[in-house]
Every structure is written in structure tokens, then in C-alpha cells.
Design a protein around this motif. Structure first.
Motif, short mmCIF file in Angstrom:
data_model
loop_
_atom_site.label_atom_id
_atom_site.label_comp_id
_atom_site.label_asym_id
_atom_site.label_seq_id
_atom_site.Cartn_x
_atom_site.Cartn_y
_atom_site.Cartn_z
N THR A 161 -26.72 -2.88 4.33
CA THR A 161 -27.70 -1.95 4.87
C THR A 161 -28.27 -1.00 3.82
OG1 THR A 161 -25.90 -0.46 5.56
CG2 THR A 161 -26.73 -2.02 7.20
N GLN A 162 -27.58 -0.85 2.68
CA GLN A 162 -28.07 0.07 1.65
C GLN A 162 -28.66 -0.66 0.44
OE1 GLN A 162 -25.30 3.16 0.55
NE2 GLN A 162 -24.83 3.69 2.67
N THR A 163 -28.63 -1.98 0.45
CA THR A 163 -29.15 -2.75 -0.68
C THR A 163 -30.23 -3.69 -0.18
OG1 THR A 163 -26.92 -2.69 -1.64
CG2 THR A 163 -28.51 -4.20 -2.64
N PRO A 164 -31.51 -3.36 -0.35
CA PRO A 164 -32.61 -4.15 0.21
C PRO A 164 -32.56 -5.63 -0.15
CG PRO A 164 -33.44 -2.06 -0.61
CD PRO A 164 -32.01 -2.15 -1.05
N MET A 165 -32.14 -5.96 -1.37
CA MET A 165 -32.16 -7.35 -1.80
C MET A 165 -30.98 -8.15 -1.26
SD MET A 165 -30.93 -6.95 -5.79
CE MET A 165 -30.88 -8.70 -6.06
N ALA A 166 -29.99 -7.48 -0.67
CA ALA A 166 -28.77 -8.17 -0.24
C ALA A 166 -29.06 -9.27 0.78
CB ALA A 166 -27.78 -7.16 0.35
#
Length: 247
Positions: A180-185
Motif C-alpha cells: 500500500t505504500q509502494t506504488p510500483m509493488a
């Protein structure tokens, strides 16, 4: 604090629930809330208040908390309170190093036994993941993601499958924050799982196993970097060297 569905199950099914049934219900409720992040790391919970909220005696609450402590999900505090275990890089690394070793072992033996029906369901799970990623809906993304990976170790053996499932559960707390905190994940995970399925379909089980190892390791390393970029993940790197030809 209490989950409404489980609370109803504890308090309104005819005769009051007690004994092992009450312990199991309270344990499952608290465990789910911790793993899903609804009870935050570091939160302090009163056993007496929980008992009142759920309409049970303190005995099943106390036993449920003891079980959670044995899992490393809570720490006992004074005055009949427990504290939700805080995030720990050592814990995160141990979870993922263990998964690297156990899941790659399971996968190397399970893959030749996968059926066409399994491939179809794994492909459907990937499609559901894409839909969840497009909406940035964590639950719509992670439920099919977990189903996809479950095909790789389910029915491998009772003891090992159960151990892997518990490690996967415990990873949820960390993975939710990372995703949820890493857009590319979202896109990274989709690409990795797509490569795993592609290797399986082509019959290249060695590559599929190594892609799984890279998937687990890269997720762990990304989460560690998010929490503390200066932390040296020696355990994860050692596990990768053990399971992959190129380390």
C-alpha cells in the motif's frame, strides 16, 4: 475493537460458548485483526476489556492470548494486558528466509503434479490480481495472490504445508504496508507471478522455482529497504544463495 461477525458467533448461538470453542473463536478473531492490521503493531489490549466486548469469561481470552504469544504475535504485559508485537526487521527477515527454503523445496516437488485445471485456476487468479491492482484495492489483489501461491505448496504434506501457511500469514502484516505504500509493488508482483506461471507452463520447473525464490527475496528486500535502508539482510541473502544457482 471486536470483529462484529465473530462477536455475534461468540455471544448469540444458543447456549453461551465456552471452553475450547470460545478459545478458538477469540484466538481467530484477534489473530485476524493483527494480521490484517486492524490491531496496529504496538497496540496494547486489555484482556478484561476484550472479555467484556465479546461476552466471554477471561479464561478463553487469557488462553487465546497465550496462543498468540507462542506465535510471536503479542507480548505479555503487566496487569493482564498484551501488546501487539511491533514490526521487527529480524522477524521479517526470518519469515522470508524460512519461506525461501521451505517454499522452493515444496515447489520443486509439487510442480510436476500440477494439472491443467490448476493452471487454469492460477491464470484466473492472475486475472483477478490485475483487476485488484488496477483499482489499487489491496484485498481484491492479495486474496487471489495468496490463492495463486497456495497451488504451489497445498497438499505437499500436512506439517510442511501448515508451517508454510503460517509463515505466509505472518508475512501479511509486513506485506500490507509494503504494497500500500509502494506504488510500483502491484506491477512488480504481477510481473513476477506471471513469469512463475509461464515457466511452469513451459515445463521449466527449475526456472519456476528460482523465479519464486527471486519473488520472495525481492519482496523481502524491498520491505526492508522501506523500513530501514541501512539494515543488512544477511539471512535472506544466505537463503537465496542456497536455493538459486546464481544466488
Amino acid at each position: 475493537m471486536a470483529d462484529r461477525v465473530v462477536q455475534t458467533a461468540i455471544t448469540t448461538q444458543g447456549a453461551p460458548v465456552s471452553g475450547k470453542a470460545a478459545v478458538d473463536l477469540v484466538h481467530d478473531l484477534l489473530r485476524r485483526q493483527i494480521l490484517e492490521g486492524r490491531l496496529a503493531p504496538g497496540a496494547v489490549v486489555s484482556q478484561a476489556q476484550l472479555a467484556r466486548d465479546l461476552g466471554v469469561s477471561r479464561s478463553p481470552v487469557r488462553e487465546a492470548c497465550r496462543l498468540l504469544e507462542s506465535e510471536g504475535l503479542v507480548d505479555a504485559r503487566y496487569n493482564y494486558r498484551v501488546q501487539v508485537a511491533d514490526f521487527s526487521l529480524a522477524d521479517l527477515e526470518e519469515i522470508y528466509a524460512s519461506r525461501l527454503v521451505l517454499e522452493t523445496l515444496a515447489v520443486s516437488l509439487k510442480l510436476p503434479k500440477l494439472s491443467q485445471a490448476d493452471f487454469t485456476e492460477m491464470n484466473e487468479a492472475l486475472g483477478e490480481m490485475r483487476a485488484g491492482a488496477a483499482e489499487r484495492d489491496y484485498d481484491r489483489f492479495t486474496i487471489p495472490h495468496d490463492r495463486f501461491h497456495r497451488f504451489l505448496f497445498i497438499d505437499f504434506g500436512y506439517r510442511m504445508s501448515r508451517q508454510i501457511a503460517r509463515l505466509v500469514d505472518h508475512a501479511q502484516r509486513y506485506r500490507r504496508v509494503y504494497t500500500t505504500q509502494t506504488p510500483m509493488a502491484w506491477d512488480v508482483v504481477l510481473a513476477q507471478d506471471t513469469r512463475i506461471l509461464g515457466a511452469i507452463r513451459s515445463g521449466d520447473f527449475t526456472t519456476a522455482t528460482e523465479e519464486l525464490a527471486r519473488h520472495l527475496a525481492s519482496t523481502a528486500l524491498a520491505m526492508i529497504a522501506l523500513i530501514d535502508p541501512g539494515y543488512e539482510p544477511l539471512l535472506v541473502r544466505a537463503a537465496m544463495k542456497q536455493v538459486c544457482r546464481d544466488g
